[in-house]
Design an enzyme around this catalytic site. Sequence first.
Site, PDB file in Angstrom:
ATOM      1  N   ASP A  29       0.867  -1.185   0.000  1.00 46.19           N
ATOM      2  CA  ASP A  29       0.000   0.000   0.000  1.00 46.19           C
ATOM      3  C   ASP A  29       0.898   1.227   0.000  1.00 46.19           C
ATOM      4  OD1 ASP A  29      -3.216   0.445   0.917  1.00 46.19           O
ATOM      5  OD2 ASP A  29      -1.889   2.185   1.068  1.00 46.19           O
ATOM      6  N   THR A  80     -11.831   3.183  -6.619  1.00 49.56           N
ATOM      7  CA  THR A  80     -12.209   3.793  -7.902  1.00 49.56           C
ATOM      8  C   THR A  80     -13.220   4.895  -7.604  1.00 49.56           C
ATOM      9  OG1 THR A  80     -13.619   1.833  -8.126  1.00 49.56           O
ATOM     10  CG2 THR A  80     -11.782   2.031  -9.644  1.00 49.56           C
ATOM     11  N   LYS A 197     -20.652  -7.033 -12.292  1.00 46.65           N
ATOM     12  CA  LYS A 197     -20.433  -6.385 -10.990  1.00 46.65           C
ATOM     13  C   LYS A 197     -21.333  -5.162 -10.833  1.00 46.65           C
ATOM     14  CE  LYS A 197     -18.939  -4.637  -7.339  1.00 46.65           C
ATOM     15  NZ  LYS A 197     -18.675  -5.112  -6.023  1.00 46.65           N
ATOM     16  N   ARG A 204     -29.710  -3.988  -6.829  1.00 47.49           N
ATOM     17  CA  ARG A 204     -30.034  -3.703  -5.422  1.00 47.49           C
ATOM     18  C   ARG A 204     -30.460  -2.238  -5.248  1.00 47.49           C
ATOM     19  NH1 ARG A 204     -29.631  -6.532  -0.685  1.00 47.49           N
ATOM     20  NH2 ARG A 204     -28.888  -5.430   1.159  1.00 47.49           N
ATOM     21  N   GLY A 248     -26.138   4.634   1.293  1.00 48.80           N
ATOM     22  CA  GLY A 248     -24.745   5.073   1.395  1.00 48.80           C
ATOM     23  C   GLY A 248     -23.787   3.971   1.009  1.00 48.80           C
ATOM     24  N   CYS A 251     -20.666   1.577  -2.874  1.00 57.95           N
ATOM     25  CA  CYS A 251     -21.010   0.623  -3.930  1.00 57.95           C
ATOM     26  C   CYS A 251     -22.376   0.912  -4.497  1.00 57.95           C
ATOM     27  CB  CYS A 251     -20.965  -0.787  -3.354  1.00 57.95           C
ATOM     28  SG  CYS A 251     -19.522  -1.079  -2.333  1.00 57.95           S
TER      29      CYS A 251
HETATM   30  N1  SAJ Z   1     -30.149  -0.335   2.258  1.00 57.01           N
HETATM   31  C1  SAJ Z   1     -31.487   0.064   2.279  1.00 57.01           C
HETATM   32  N2  SAJ Z   1     -32.438  -0.905   2.234  1.00 57.01           N
HETATM   33  C2  SAJ Z   1     -32.136  -2.240   2.167  1.00 57.01           C
HETATM   34  C3  SAJ Z   1     -30.778  -2.626   2.123  1.00 57.01           C
HETATM   35  C4  SAJ Z   1     -29.803  -1.633   2.171  1.00 57.01           C
HETATM   36  O1  SAJ Z   1     -31.825   1.248   2.339  1.00 57.01           O
HETATM   37  O2  SAJ Z   1     -33.062  -3.054   2.151  1.00 57.01           O
HETATM   38  C5  SAJ Z   1     -29.086   0.690   2.326  1.00 57.01           C
HETATM   39  C6  SAJ Z   1     -28.093   0.481   3.468  1.00 57.01           C
HETATM   40  O3  SAJ Z   1     -28.581   1.019   4.672  1.00 57.01           O
HETATM   41  C7  SAJ Z   1     -26.865   1.189   2.949  1.00 57.01           C
HETATM   42  C8  SAJ Z   1     -26.933   0.954   1.445  1.00 57.01           C
HETATM   43  O4  SAJ Z   1     -28.263   0.564   1.172  1.00 57.01           O
HETATM   44  O5  SAJ Z   1     -26.919   2.587   3.192  1.00 57.01           O
HETATM   45  C9  SAJ Z   1     -25.984  -0.090   0.916  1.00 57.01           C
HETATM   46  O6  SAJ Z   1     -25.870  -1.163   1.827  1.00 57.01           O
HETATM   47  P1  SAJ Z   1     -25.914  -2.700   1.410  1.00 57.01           P
HETATM   48  O7  SAJ Z   1     -25.816  -3.485   2.656  1.00 57.01           O
HETATM   49  O8  SAJ Z   1     -27.070  -2.963   0.536  1.00 57.01           O
HETATM   50  O9  SAJ Z   1     -24.661  -2.908   0.456  1.00 57.01           O
HETATM   51  P2  SAJ Z   1     -23.094  -2.502   0.543  1.00 57.01           P
HETATM   52  O10 SAJ Z   1     -22.929  -1.230  -0.209  1.00 57.01           O
HETATM   53  O11 SAJ Z   1     -22.569  -2.561   1.914  1.00 57.01           O
HETATM   54  O12 SAJ Z   1     -22.441  -3.710  -0.288  1.00 57.01           O
HETATM   55  C10 SAJ Z   1     -22.838  -3.943  -1.642  1.00 57.01           C
HETATM   56  C11 SAJ Z   1     -23.123  -5.441  -1.854  1.00 57.01           C
HETATM   57  N3  SAJ Z   1     -23.760  -5.646  -3.150  1.00 57.01           N
HETATM   58  C12 SAJ Z   1     -24.909  -6.335  -3.283  1.00 57.01           C
HETATM   59  O13 SAJ Z   1     -25.507  -6.826  -2.340  1.00 57.01           O
HETATM   60  C13 SAJ Z   1     -25.433  -6.512  -4.676  1.00 57.01           C
HETATM   61  C14 SAJ Z   1     -21.820  -6.237  -1.767  1.00 57.01           C
HETATM   62  O14 SAJ Z   1     -22.061  -7.586  -2.085  1.00 57.01           O
HETATM   63  C15 SAJ Z   1     -20.775  -5.663  -2.736  1.00 57.01           C
HETATM   64  O15 SAJ Z   1     -19.542  -6.348  -2.623  1.00 57.01           O
HETATM   65  C16 SAJ Z   1     -20.546  -4.213  -2.352  1.00 57.01           C
HETATM   66  O16 SAJ Z   1     -21.786  -3.509  -2.497  1.00 57.01           O
HETATM   67  C17 SAJ Z   1     -19.477  -3.636  -3.284  1.00 57.01           C
HETATM   68  O17 SAJ Z   1     -18.331  -3.469  -2.838  1.00 57.01           O
HETATM   69  O18 SAJ Z   1     -19.767  -3.423  -4.462  1.00 57.01           O
END
Ligand code: SAJ
Length: 402
Positions: A29, A80, A197, A204, A248, A251
């Site tokens: 890193d 990224t 990806k 989602r 937030g 991703c």
């Molecule tokens: N959220 C909602 N409602 C829900 C689920 C989540 O409002 O029902 C919000 C969360 O509070 C959060 C945001 O969405 O603010 C994102 O959270 P998350 O838990 O859905 O996902 P991340 O961003 O932590 O991780 C995602 C995942 N992608 C998918 O599930 C398709 C993870 O598998 C990926 O590796 C990651 O993005 C990434 O690095 O791309």
Amino acid sequence: MINVIGLGYIGLPTALMLASHGQEVVGTDYNPELVATLNAGKTTFKEEGLDDLFAAAVKGGIRFTTEYQQTDMYIVSVPTPYDKFSKKVDPCYVVAAVKQVLSVCPDGATVVVESTISPGTIDKSVRPVIAESGKQINLVHAPERIIPGNMVYELLHNNRTIGADDKSVGEKVKACYASFCQGEIVVTDIRTAEMTKVVENTFRAVNIAFANELARICRHDNMDVYEIIRICNMHPRVNILQPGPGVGGHCISVDPWFLVGDYPSLAKVIDESMKTNDGQPAFVLNRIHEIMKENGITDTRRVGLYGLTYKENVDDVRESPTLQLLECQERHLAEPLKVYDPLIEKDLVKNQYHDFDAFLADVDMVVIMVKHDQVKGSWDKLKGKVILDCHNICLLEGVYHI
Ligand code: SAJ
């Protein structure tokens, strides 16, 4: 030997996982402080199971350095960022890392890019750099899929995608990941891997936007969105996610914009969905205003936001709905609301508390922005407060919802 470049949220657990499963790993890193912390035997962020994994990797001989290594396999997992105006990905870190790799690697080395990139980035930004170097490189894109909060488990169990120009190279990289990954590993081409990806995260985001839109419709006519989603989800082919105060993380709130940025006239549903999710913190702010009025609360200094992270039980605040809400307030020249988060020790925003009881003593209204486990065990302390629960988790009487 595998040289993992970038020891952040993805690179570190990946390097540790490989090292604890018999691979010789060096983690690189460019941040000397981060490398020093790791060399002092400490992890750099909180994540379930990460410390145990770290111990196992140290036993497995992992090393951390700021230097790029001369070896035949590299995994690049650098950030990224994206440009908020153009909505396009900025591959500068990936390109810089690949250039550094090219300056030390032998001909025939394999370079795996794990960082999330928009479809076409490898062709547009990475291949030209390799061509310029004159070296023959086996290029692979193996996008990460792990979810913060459950990273260690998901590294072991998720299915994975490997995109490669040459199938035999893809199979070689697959064997390497299979040293720890118990899920199915699909080998495909690079363009498909890039697209899958971004599509996964977009799926989602669109689903969450649908839930958020339903919340607004239900609010308008005083219907219970949670009960409606619960019943709909009992249908065998319906699976609606949950509404919330916003989206937030680095991703779901970012990647879908890559498609909007690259295909503005085609990505309509995605564009509207992202706008809906981005508008959610302002919707919450509006709810706060309505509920204050209903309860005769006139002083915004008596209103507090619980939670600063982008989601529950992580210490990551990137693009967090609470930060978005505070920004929205700032645009209206308003004094920011009080904030408390049990997982954030550093002072990140104005009016931030580090003691839960002191925070509660200073507010009459609490807005639950994040469903940390900590608050779920503290309902007694919130008795008597006006509560806006953005996640439908509070068991007290008279709680408001979005
Ligand atoms: N959220 C909602 N409602 C829900 C689920 C989540 O409002 O029902 C919000 C969360 O509070 C959060 C945001 O969405 O603010 C994102 O959270 P998350 O838990 O859905 O996902 P991340 O961003 O932590 O991780 C995602 C995942 N992608 C998918 O599930 C398709 C993870 O598998 C990926 O590796 C990651 O993005 C990434 O690095 O791309």
